[in-house]
Design an enzyme around this catalytic site. Structure first.
Site, short mmCIF file in Angstrom:
data_model
loop_
_atom_site.label_atom_id
_atom_site.label_comp_id
_atom_site.label_asym_id
_atom_site.label_seq_id
_atom_site.Cartn_x
_atom_site.Cartn_y
_atom_site.Cartn_z
N ASP A 1 0.81 -1.22 0.00
CA ASP A 1 0.00 0.00 0.00
C ASP A 1 0.84 1.27 0.00
OD1 ASP A 1 -2.37 -1.43 0.01
OD2 ASP A 1 -2.49 -1.49 2.19
N LYS B 1 -5.78 -1.85 -7.31
CA LYS B 1 -6.10 -1.25 -6.02
C LYS B 1 -7.23 -0.23 -6.22
CE LYS B 1 -3.21 -3.55 -3.56
NZ LYS B 1 -3.72 -4.52 -2.60
C1 S3P Z 1 -5.27 -5.65 3.14
C2 S3P Z 1 -4.54 -6.33 2.23
C3 S3P Z 1 -3.95 -5.72 1.04
C4 S3P Z 1 -3.90 -4.21 1.15
C5 S3P Z 1 -5.18 -3.65 1.67
C6 S3P Z 1 -5.51 -4.19 3.02
C7 S3P Z 1 -5.84 -6.36 4.29
O1 S3P Z 1 -4.72 -6.05 -0.07
O2 S3P Z 1 -3.59 -3.66 -0.09
O3 S3P Z 1 -5.09 -2.23 1.77
O4 S3P Z 1 -6.27 -5.70 5.26
O5 S3P Z 1 -5.88 -7.60 4.24
P1 S3P Z 1 -4.44 -7.41 -0.93
O6 S3P Z 1 -4.69 -8.52 -0.03
O7 S3P Z 1 -5.43 -7.34 -2.05
O8 S3P Z 1 -3.05 -7.28 -1.38
#
Ligand code: S3P
Length: 745
Positions: free
Chosen positions: A627, A654
């Protein structure tokens, strides 16, 4: 020079009934020179004399008959008498008024006005535009006239199909001229809505005061009745005849409203009788949330749970400082999970440091919608009255999670294990994000779940009651959301659910499940759990979000003479990619006061300026900093030499396509940035000013705000409302350390 008066909007205004509503319209139009003159029609000469003396009307008459002959096209007759008197006024209109003259009214019930018009005219005449200004007050009479009464108030018009266009336009413009916001609505919708929002509260207020007034001890009661009584019963001072008429004129809708309320009050009564504290807290917390939301609406603040993207922009002055000590808000991922697991636990979970951002609040609202009693948040404190793994209730409608991918994907796992049907929806951005990554494994576990089209876009529709079976799933991409989704579904699946990830991703779900006393095994890249256990309520202290800290880590790293301390930052090893990458670029970050809080490592970080150099970002750091790349790209733009990112195609799905959107914005600021399929190549150099688009992506908006510290001109960042999803007080904190950010709407 003479001041030029605006041309009048209407000709003459004839107000029939010179009370609060009629006299206020008269004085509002006169004050704005929006009518040529005002004639008041009242039953008593004294009222007319008073209104003339107060300058509210220019002339008066005791009946419409006396003035009707003079009226022509462009003149407006406004009927502002109690609802049940409208019919007799319409009879006079029929007898004396030319069909070119516009008639409108202000009665609170529209069905009865339509019925009266039909009774008098046979059918509703095109010159009649029924209306209702939602702007009353408990005060009545000429003396209460207020030329500002309609400013920023809604005016509902309920024109029928045959309404004359010129009449409708005239009434529209008249109300707009006095500051009203005009909306059109079908008659029956108006009467149902008003029965709930206005007629019911008045019935209750009158009845309550009457009940107390009849009490033998009423003197004492009134003597000791303070704020609550006063606030609640203000409207019982309203005009009795007017309200008598309204109740009778809107009989069936009012009865429905009273029945609904009476049933709920009876339920509340039994909760008091049975000492059902859960029920009482449930009603009161839900009501408080709804009332607070309403207050925000009234004060035109950002509207939290619905996440309406108002048009907020950041204007960044170039340069500034980064100094001091701050604590950024709570970790978003952990906040989401605290609500989810707290709701599924047995007992009361207390959370501190909860992120009061829109995303985590969306999760909170979703669980409230499924019957979980959640107190707060108040200053980051939340109390969740867990219902156990099998205690969620079917929500009344779709669960709307706004911008939040985490809410949607993790909830999909939980909801697949429930006996009830559910639908997950989101905002425009979330509606474009792929859900097949969770839909596919959940289907393989036996869930009846679907999303739209080839990519599996929201809404996600889940049929309840499908038996789930455990599975051994190898994630096709490094995603903590998918891992968590499958593990959460595993709580409901027969057997042992195993998830293997291609690279380490954040492990908050596994840690927090253990914190709730649920056994989760982690062996290398695999996490596993079996169903059949229970979660036991616990206390959670949410650390400050390292993803939000990242903006300040970069801000301090790129700004000469900076010295900033970030306290209580979550330093989970699956999240520290940003620190590792910045350090490799040469950043000066000192980690101190390392401790563990509720199963999560936490530390204070002191960051000082250091010249950065471009690097090839190690691919193993990508999931650990997933992120943080938007702001890391800003660090790269300020570094000496070239920075290359590979293996980060996930950034394209994203909240926006973060590779493309950052490359576009950086190019506008004069930075040499080349997007590649799975990353970006950035040449460090100078940053200029310009206007950049965040595409409603919170992290893009904040990243460009940080870029301004090294920019040569000001940067205007468009579409920043969604910063509130993860970092509601970003602007305040940024300014508090010496950045120069102003927010415009
Ligand atoms: C998150 C996982 C990440 C991240 C998101 C929050 C989480 O996404 O980018 O902001 O809380 O599990 P991805 O699992 O799609 O990478």
């Amino acid at each position: 020079m003479f001041e030029q008066k605006p041309a009048p909007i209407i000709g003459r205004l004839v107000v029939i009934g010179v009370g609060l509503i009629g006299a206020s319209l008269a004085s509002a139009l006169k004050k704005r020179s929006a009518c040529t003159s005002v004639i008041g029609v009242a039953r008593r000469q004294a009222t007319i004399d008073e209104a003339i003396k107060a300058g509210i009307i220019d002339a008066g008459a005791l009946g419409l008959k006396d003035v009707a002959q003079e009226l022509v096209k462009g003149d407006v007759v406004f009927i502002a008498v109690p609802t049940l008197s409208v019919e007799s006024v319409l009879s006079e209109c029929k007898e004396y008024l030319h069909p070119d003259v516009t008639i409108t009214d202000g009665a609170s019930v529209k069905g009865s006005v339509i019925a009266a018009a039909k009774q008098v005219y046979g059918e509703v005449p095109p010159q009649l535009i029924p209306g209702h200004p939602i702007a009353g007050s408990e005060k009545s009479g000429v003396g209460a006239a207020n030329p500002g009464l309609y400013e920023d108030h809604r005016i509902i018009l309920t024109p029928l199909q045959n309404a004359g266009a010129s009449h409708l336009n005239l009434v529209d413009s008249m109300w707009k001229a006095v500051g009203g916001e005009v909306i059109h609505m079908p008659v029956d919708v108006h009467d149902d809505v008003l029965a709930m929002t206005s007629h019911l509260p008045h019935a209750i207020a009158f009845s309550l005061v009457d009940t107390l007034a009849h009490d033998a001890d009423n003197e004492n009661i009134f003597k000791y009745a303070a704020g609550g009584f006063r606030d609640f019963t203000r409207i019982a001072s309203s005009d009795p005849v007017m309200w008598h008429d309204i109740m009778r004129a809107n009989q069936s809708s009012v009865l429905n409203a009273i029945d609904l309320f009476a049933a709920n009050l009876a339920r509340l009564r039994s909760a008091v009788a049975e000492d059902d504290s859960e029920y009482l807290l449930g009603v009161f917390t839900r009501a408080k949330e709804a009332r607070d939301q309403f207050t925000r609406l009234l004060t035109k603040q950002a509207f939290v749970p619905k996440m309406q993207s108002s048009n907020i922009e950041y204007i960044m002055q170039p340069g500034g400082q980064v100094k001091g000590s701050i604590r950024v808000p709570g970790d978003k991922s952990i906040s989401h999970r605290s609500i989810m697991l707290g709701s599924l636990a047995e007992g009361v979970t207390e959370v501190e440091g909860f992120l009061e951002g829109e995303d985590a609040l969306a999760t909170l609202q979703a669980f409230r919608d499924m019957g979980v009693v959640i107190e707060g948040p108040v200053n980051g404190r939340v109390k969740i009255h867990g219902v156990g793994l099998h205690g969620l209730k079917k929500p009344a409608g779709p669960l709307y999670v706004g911008n939040s991918g985490t809410s949607m994907r993790l909830l999909a796992g939980i909801l697949s294990g429930q006996p009830f049907d559910s639908v997950l929806t989101g905002d425009e951005s979330l509606s474009k994000r792929p859900m097949n990554r969770v839909v596919n494994p959940l289907k393989a576990m036996g869930a009846q779940i679907s999303a739209e089209g080839e990519k599996g876009l929201p809404p996600v529709v889940i049929k309840g009651g499908a038996p789930l079976k455990a599975m051994d799933y190898t994630l096709p991409m490094a995603s903590a959301q998918v891992k968590s989704c499958v593990l959460l579904a595993g709580l409901y699946a027969a057997g042992e659910t195993k998830v293997t990830e291609p690279a380490p991703t954040r492990d908050h779900t596994e840690r927090m499940l253990r914190g709730f006393g649920y056994q989760v095994l982690s062996e290398g890249a695999q996490a596993s759990l079996s169903s059949g256990g229970a979660l036991k309520a616990t206390k959670i202290d949410v650390p400050a979000d390292i993803s939000s800290s990242a903006f300040f880590l970069v801000a301090a790293s790129i700004t000469p003479e900076s010295d900033l301390t970030l306290t209580h930052v979550g330093m989970n090893p699956t999240r520290v990619g940003v620190v590792n990458i910045l350090k490799q670029m040469g950043a000066d970050i000192a980690v101190s006061n390392e401790r563990t809080v509720g199963g999560e490592p936490v530390a204070d970080l002191r960051v000082r300026y250091a010249p950065l150099k471009g690097i090839d970002i190690p691919e193993d750091q990508v999931p650990l900093a997933i992120d943080e790349f938007p702001v890391l790209f800003v660090a790269a733009a300020c570094a000496q030499g070239q920075t290359v990112l590979r293996g980060a195609e996930e950034l394209r799905v994203k909240e926006s396509d973060r590779i493309q959107v950052m490359a576009d914005g950086l190019a506008i600021l004069g930075v040499n940035a080349t997007p590649t399929e799975d990353g970006i190549i950035i040449q460090g150099g100078n940053i200029g000013g310009g206007v950049v688009e965040s595409h409603g992506d919170h992290r893009i908006a904040m990243a460009f705000a940080v870029a301004s510290l090294r920019a040569s001109g000001s940067i205007r960042i468009l579409n920043c409302a969604n910063v509130a999803t993860s970092f509601p007080n970003f602007a305040e904190l940024a300014n508090s350390v010496g950045m120069q950010l102003s927010v415009t709407e």
